[in-house]
Design an enzyme around this catalytic site. Sequence first.
Site, PDB file in Angstrom:
ATOM      1  N   PRO A   1       6.022  -0.998 -11.209  1.00  0.00           N
ATOM      2  CA  PRO A   1       4.837  -0.177 -11.477  1.00  0.00           C
ATOM      3  C   PRO A   1       3.630  -1.018 -11.883  1.00  0.00           C
ATOM      4  O   PRO A   1       3.789  -2.118 -12.422  1.00  0.00           O
ATOM      5  CB  PRO A   1       5.287   0.672 -12.665  1.00  0.00           C
ATOM      6  CG  PRO A   1       6.257  -0.208 -13.402  1.00  0.00           C
ATOM      7  CD  PRO A   1       6.907  -1.107 -12.373  1.00  0.00           C
TER       8      PRO A   1
ATOM      9  N   LYS B   1      -2.502   3.854  -5.258  1.00  0.00           N
ATOM     10  CA  LYS B   1      -1.206   3.152  -5.309  1.00  0.00           C
ATOM     11  C   LYS B   1      -0.823   2.907  -6.772  1.00  0.00           C
ATOM     12  O   LYS B   1      -1.591   2.290  -7.512  1.00  0.00           O
ATOM     13  CB  LYS B   1      -1.330   1.821  -4.544  1.00  0.00           C
ATOM     14  CG  LYS B   1      -0.121   0.922  -4.654  1.00  0.00           C
ATOM     15  CD  LYS B   1      -0.306  -0.388  -3.881  1.00  0.00           C
ATOM     16  CE  LYS B   1       0.821  -1.350  -4.145  1.00  0.00           C
ATOM     17  NZ  LYS B   1       0.617  -2.664  -3.512  1.00  0.00           N
TER      18      LYS B   1
ATOM     19  N   GLY C   1     -15.114 -12.762  10.278  1.00  0.00           N
ATOM     20  CA  GLY C   1     -15.518 -11.444   9.774  1.00  0.00           C
ATOM     21  C   GLY C   1     -14.329 -10.518   9.580  1.00  0.00           C
ATOM     22  O   GLY C   1     -14.397  -9.321   9.857  1.00  0.00           O
TER      23      GLY C   1
END
Length: 512
Positions: free
Chosen positions: A109, A91, A26
């Site tokens: 990027p 982000k 899990g």
Amino acid sequence: MTAFSEASPRGAERGRRVRSVVILGGGTAGWMTATALARQFGGTLDITLLESEEIGTVGVGEATIPTIHWFNQLIGLDEAAFLRETKASFKLGIEFVDWVRPGHRYFHPFGTFGVQFPGVAFHHRWMKARAEGLDLPLSAFSLADELAQQGRFATPAGDARSILSTLGYAYHFDASLYARHLRGIAEAGGVTRIEGKLQDVERDGESGLVTALTTQRGERLEGDLFVDCSGFRALLIDGAMGGGFEDWSHWLPCDRAVAVPCARLDDTTPFTRSTARPAGWQWRIPLQHRIGNGHVFASRFMGEDEATAMLMANLDGEALAEPRALRFTAGTRRKAWIGNVVALGLSSGFLEPLESTSIHLIQSGIAKLLTLFPDRDMDPMLAERYNGLLNADMDNIKDFLILHYHANPGRTEPFWVERREMELPESLVAREEQYRRSGRLMLGGEELFRDASWLAVLNGQEIVAGDYNPLADVLDSATNIAQVRQVAEVIQRAAPTLPLHDAALAAAMAQG
Ligand code: FAD
């Protein structure tokens, strides 16, 4: 026989269908799998997840890449709720500090460099312009890089005429909160969670297929298909099925990490930072409530005490917990699907966290599993196809990671000198060579990291392209330079008009 009956699929005999799936584990992998299966199969599949709170999870997977949007859509995630509950931030990419030499910086990027002019790819236009006198670096053509430097953020626009269409983004989030968030969705979708430790794996004497897992408390979890999300332990795929492991530590020797959260700064930086250290690198991942930090290093070159001290000396704020040590080996299982066991997450292999690819590999495995979802006879051709696709993913990502380490012209420590001089996979040698000779990026259609990523890292690590596509010469030099320069100017004008990251995040969280 009618045309209809000839065409009707075998599996339409409902008795052949997989009716129950048992997931062991899990962590992020276990709950991502449970959520996706519950969403995709509705109530038609019986899904049980066994996990042990006492054993716990790795819980440091905090940075993602833009493919996460695919998974979030698959499970119908509400972005605002997700951002709030996982304390996420946006982000725009990864900043690599000191990787080439101390004091150097470049940015990988998300999104693209430049805009799509008619004809040849933008980077060839830029390379021609550079060769003919343009004084602007590649980074000047990335809006994501510019926004990251200014602490700003915007989501991509669909309109290709807008410079915002060149953006891409992903998230940083608290991995434990993410697993909890997914657990809520999965349990609401009918997944049964069993708390307990695995005791035994029962297999059919004839077929070798797993028939049931038993727990230390004596429960017996029968299933048709078993998903191994037990992390590095790989209890089913390796422990029960003998899946084996291909060790890649000769290329990627980092095998330890020390992780610690620290207090956040006033403003959230919308990017991951990766700073090279003498025997590895340090990550910095900003969240809403803290900054996640970790030092990934090669134990052959540095001891844990020294690595921990280096990490603690390089935090932005007060440490919020005791540092936690983790061990791993870079490598893969060439057979992540054997019989009726499919390994997802760390149990299927691990490429260190340099480009935040683990969560992507989980969702990519889930996508492949959904596409190739078997019947109870577990047709081996499905497993073979799955393993082939996953191996290609892993091989391509591996090459991309090795590139970061290998192409370091200016680092002098033994770890880095060894990386510079190591023998590379042939596939990477060919790619580097092609780029050096012709500026071409030789990527396959299915590869995760596309032109912009390879370009960012090749160029960032100072591998210089010796030529560009001759198609770029269709334009005269002055026109080309003027058009290319104009893109940088548009980026310079657009960036300051876009919101600061924290304002953009607050607005996104307030929706819904
Ligand atoms: P785990 O989190 O280890 O979960 C394993 C589960 O199995 C747990 O629930 C455990 O209780 C259960 N289990 C194990 N044994 C038993 C048993 N005997 N009985 C019952 N249950 C059992 N990924 C990214 O995408 N981005 C990152 O930035 C990133 N950073 C990382 C940094 C480091 C140092 C490391 C090591 C990994 C990083 N990862 C990152 C990878 C990421 O952490 C994992 O891909 C992700 O957490 C999935 O882990 P998992 O669910 O496979 O395993």
